[in-house]
Write an enzyme that holds these catalytic residues in place. Structure first.
Site, PDB file in Angstrom:
ATOM      1  N   THR A 473       0.806  -1.225   0.000  1.00  0.00           N
ATOM      2  CA  THR A 473       0.000   0.000   0.000  1.00  0.00           C
ATOM      3  C   THR A 473       0.835   1.270   0.000  1.00  0.00           C
ATOM      4  OG1 THR A 473      -0.093  -0.033   2.415  1.00  0.00           O
ATOM      5  CG2 THR A 473      -1.852  -1.170   1.232  1.00  0.00           C
ATOM      6  N   ARG A 633      -7.594  13.846   5.037  1.00  0.00           N
ATOM      7  CA  ARG A 633      -6.353  14.400   4.504  1.00  0.00           C
ATOM      8  C   ARG A 633      -5.612  13.338   3.694  1.00  0.00           C
ATOM      9  NH1 ARG A 633      -1.356  16.964   8.034  1.00  0.00           N
ATOM     10  NH2 ARG A 633      -0.276  17.999   6.300  1.00  0.00           N
ATOM     11  N   PRO A 637      -0.830  11.735  -2.592  1.00  0.00           N
ATOM     12  CA  PRO A 637      -1.825  11.518  -3.652  1.00  0.00           C
ATOM     13  C   PRO A 637      -1.406  10.452  -4.657  1.00  0.00           C
ATOM     14  CG  PRO A 637      -0.754  13.665  -3.881  1.00  0.00           C
ATOM     15  CD  PRO A 637      -0.353  13.127  -2.546  1.00  0.00           C
ATOM     16  N   GLY A 707      -8.037   6.969   5.211  1.00  0.00           N
ATOM     17  CA  GLY A 707      -7.603   5.762   4.525  1.00  0.00           C
ATOM     18  C   GLY A 707      -8.362   5.537   3.234  1.00  0.00           C
ATOM     19  N   GLU A 710     -10.006   0.592   0.699  1.00  0.00           N
ATOM     20  CA  GLU A 710     -11.173  -0.190   0.293  1.00  0.00           C
ATOM     21  C   GLU A 710     -12.293   0.637  -0.339  1.00  0.00           C
ATOM     22  OE1 GLU A 710     -11.438  -3.755   3.248  1.00  0.00           O
ATOM     23  OE2 GLU A 710     -10.642  -2.060   4.357  1.00  0.00           O
TER      24      GLU A 710
END
Length: 746
Positions: A473, A633, A637, A707, A710
């Site tokens: 991730t 936040r 990106p 987060g 998902e």
């Protein structure tokens, strides 16, 4: 002063991965390493009557064959606990090879240990097991006379029934009702790296190299099962080749590897084969869902009833909580969600990316699309009218953004120019349709206190440590950014270390909570160390900052300086040198708010899809996907977009390709490889556009990050199904939407 957080920084682990320097669990080199192979049951229910291991023991290089007859007993049976990520987290409350009973096909009944992987696999094929088979239940249809409603589900984390208001009265008050039902095939994680564990004993101390999303969970689970002190087990995970929920829990093969290593007196590696990945690490369960929506003529929702039926294991009440989000995402005064189950001969299901929401929001969002058509209201407009300003308890959202996501997504996708009538647009033989869906995913607050350590050296470089793990991730990259900003250092002066239970503990990074919880601990450790050194400077009579108010001191590029007079200051190294310090360190911790915090806790988004459908062949090609998301936040990106794009493409697979079914005659999965279980490939990938809508959130942690792991998948399948309806005029209420479901009837 923020200089790194929020920037699209390249991944710090990228070079190691593309050059092959990164070492995954199955690549760890240990001296005298042996290899284990699992022999799985070939029947879904019954008992083992005999095991002939003689041919396997006679094969070259074989060290031992373990069965229920010679495997030591575990200290205690596993228990699925309410606090899964803060305690032992066995995948199921059953441990194999403790007796002769078989509960599901693929259940380990023997383990072969040999001096090479190939020899272990070959010898495992020589083990002959005979069974006394008993009747089994492997599908919902076989178990309909044994449906029950549990008290809790999801490992005890969620109630099976929830709601508010009077649903019957709300439905009776409606001008229009939508009552629909759906079927969903089971899904499997199919990470590129199948699960693997390497176990090595040093006296009574155990080191495990495990492919896991939670090294602390592995440590606690194995300690529980083997009756060991937690301090005698160390778990190391450098890199993980995908998890998606299948590696969030600690499945039996991890402890079996440790038991096998102790039996042969040398390190043992156990790697699941691809077929075993379908029977050893959980799955998204086969399920049916039904929803009833009531609304007034202006689109005001009056009631929502959402019901789910799913197949669980013989020993656990496990189901994805599909109704928790659907009954709160829109303003509806009367709502109810109910889960029911059938116990069957399958292993316990588990978290699968977007657990519950990917299927629950599919049901809600396709029903909302049907309601929009029956009302003659644009689907985006209906959702804007239904926007909930608070959660059902009347609490404000910790942060919202749904309305802006809908507007930004619609504008970017060109939604305004859409002719809403089905079957109106063609491209040769293809019917063209567009669809949309809202997305929502809960913010998880069920983890314990998180910890991190920051240390800076007099030369100006720093290391920040915490016991999380990099499972693809980008956590090592983002936490380097967070640590650099917290310390006021450039990124190249900071090294982030993780993947070891000897480091300060964090929880398993499940429920899209990794960025939120790990960044909070890292930020607090880094700022605690920064403040410690500032305090040292302002109390040092030889410092140019002596006597300054600490709140007036900022740090830039490792130099402490006055905000009001930036020319006045000194470096960390200056003050440490005067105090004869080679290094300084601080611990940081973060305790999440309680789950009953007086705020609504959802992450919001909106998904859009354009499809081309060949109505004669039933082919669906996704041409464009668009998403807008409000995850608080955004720390990086670039890594956020990568995760969101991956989720959106998986949502496409969920919609059109991914599904597995049990053969009720044999009680086994029909697909056990990537040749049978279909996933999207590059040729399937459409153009994907992603917009990040930043919203301020002071509840979810010091950095306000929710987060993105998902939310990217939630809503995609619904948007595609709604686009298929727009193209064809036909509603598909089954996933995956295979060709025979999509094609026009003869």
């Amino acid at each position: 002063m923020s200089t790194s957080v929020g920037q699209p920084v390249d991944r710090v682990d990228g070079p190691a991965k593309v050059t092959g320097a990164a070492r995954y669990t199955a690549e760890i080199v240990l001296p005298d390493l042996a290899y284990a192979a699992i022999v799985g049951a070939t029947v879904p229910s019954g008992r083992v009557t005999a095991i002939d291991a003689v041919p396997a023991l006679a094969a070259g290089g074989v060290l031992t064959v373990l069965t229920h007859e010679n495997l030591p007993k575990i200290a205690e049976p596993p228990h699925l606990l309410p606090s899964l990520v803060g305690a032992a987290a066995p995948g199921e409350s059953f441990f194999p090879m403790q007796d002769d009973e078989v509960h599901y096909a693929g259940q380990p009944v023997a383990i072969v240990v040999a001096d090479s992987h190939e020899r272990a696999q070959f010898a495992a094929s020589l083990v002959r097991v005979t069974y006394e088979r008993t009747p089994s239940i492997t599908t919902l249809d076989e178990g309909r006379d044994a449906v029950y409603e549990p008290q809790t589900l999801f490992g005890g984390l969620m109630p099976a029934r929830m709601g508010h208001g009077d649903v019957d009265a709300g439905l009776a008050d409606a001008d229009i009702r939508v009552d629909v039902s759906y079927r969903f095939a089971a899904n499997h994680h199919n990470a590129m790296e199948t699960s693997a564990t390497t176990a090595a004993w040093d006296g009574d101390r155990l080191t495990l190299y495990d492919s896991t999303m939670g090294i602390r969970a592995t440590q606690l689970t194995v300690a529980h099962l083997l009756g060991m002190h937690v301090s005698d087990i160390r778990v190391i995970t450098h890199f993980v080749g995908g998890g998606f929920g299948g590696k969030a829990m600690t499945w039996p093969h991890v402890t079996l590897a440790a038991m096998a290593a102790r039996q042969v007196g040398r390190p043992v590696r156990l790697m699941l084969t691809r077929p075993q990945a379908f029977t050893s690490t959980g799955h998204r369960e086969e399920q049916e869902q039904a929803i009833s929506l009531g609304a007034k003529r202006d689109g005001t929702l009056t009631a929502l009833r959402h019901q789910k039926l799913s197949l669980t294991s013989p020993f656990d009440d496990w189901a994805e909580p599909a109704t928790g989000t659907t009954i709160q995402v829109y303003a509806v005064p009367n709502a109810e969600g109910v889960h029911r189950m059938v116990k069957g001969n399958t292993m316990t299901p588990t978290f699968t990316r977007g657990p519950g929401e990917t299927v629950g929001m599919f049901v809600l969002e396709t029903a909302m699309d049907q309601l929009a058509y029956e009302l003659g209201v644009d689907p985006v407009e209906l959702r804007l009218r239904s926007h909930a300003d608070t959660d059902p308890r009347g609490n404000p959202w910790s942060s919202d953004g749904l309305a802006e996501c809908l507007r930004v997504g619609a504008e970017s996708f060109g939604w305004a120019g859409r002719d809403p009538r089905p079957r109106m647009r063609r491209d040769g033989d293809w019917l063209i349709g567009t669809g949309m869906a809202a997305a929502a995913y809960p913010v998880a607050f069920f983890m314990p206190t998180q910890r991190a350590r920051a240390r800076i050296y007099a030369g100006g470089d720093a290391v920040v440590q915490t016991g999380t793990q990099e499972f693809g991730t980008g956590v090592t990259t983002v936490m380097t950014q967070v640590a650099a900003d917290g310390l006021g250092l450039p990124m190249d002066a900071v090294r982030f270390e993780a993947g070891d239970t000897d480091l300060p503990n964090t929880s398993a990074a499940v429920g899209s909570s990794g960025a939120m919880m790990v960044s909070a601990a890292v930020h607090n450790a880094a700022t605690a160390l920064r403040d410690q050194l500032i305090a040292m400077a302002v109390t040092d009579s030889d410092s140019p900052l002596h006597g300054a108010d600490p709140s007036d001191v900022e740090v830039q590029e490792g130099r402490m300086r006055l905000r009001s007079r930036p020319e006045v200051g000194e470096t960390y190294g200056d003050v440490m040198g005067r105090h004869h310090l080679e290094d300084a360190e601080a611990l940081g911790s973060w305790t999440p708010p309680p789950p009953d915090t007086p705020h609504g806790l959802l992450t919001f988004g909106a998904q859009f899809a354009q499809v081309a459908v060949d109505p004669e062949l039933g082919l669906v090609r996704v041409r464009r996907l668009g998403g807008a998301f409000a995850p608080g936040r955004v720390l990086n990106p670039k890594t956020a977009r990568s995760q969101l794009m991956g989720g959106m493409l998986w949502g496409m697979g969920q919609a059109l390709l991914e599904g597995n079914r049990m053969d009720p005659r044999q009680g086994r999965w029909s697909a056990t490889s990537l040749g049978d279980y279909l996933v999207p490939v590059n040729a399937d990938a459409p153009d994907v556009t992603i917009h990040l809508v930043e919203v301020h959130d002071e509840v979810v942690g010091p950095l306000g990050a929710k987060g993105v792991g998902e939310i990217g998948q939630v809503g995609v399948a619904a948007a595609i199904a709604n686009a298929v309806y727009h193209a064809t005029g036909r509603r598909i209420r089954e996933l995956p939407m295979t060709a025979e479901l999509v094609m026009d009837p003869p």
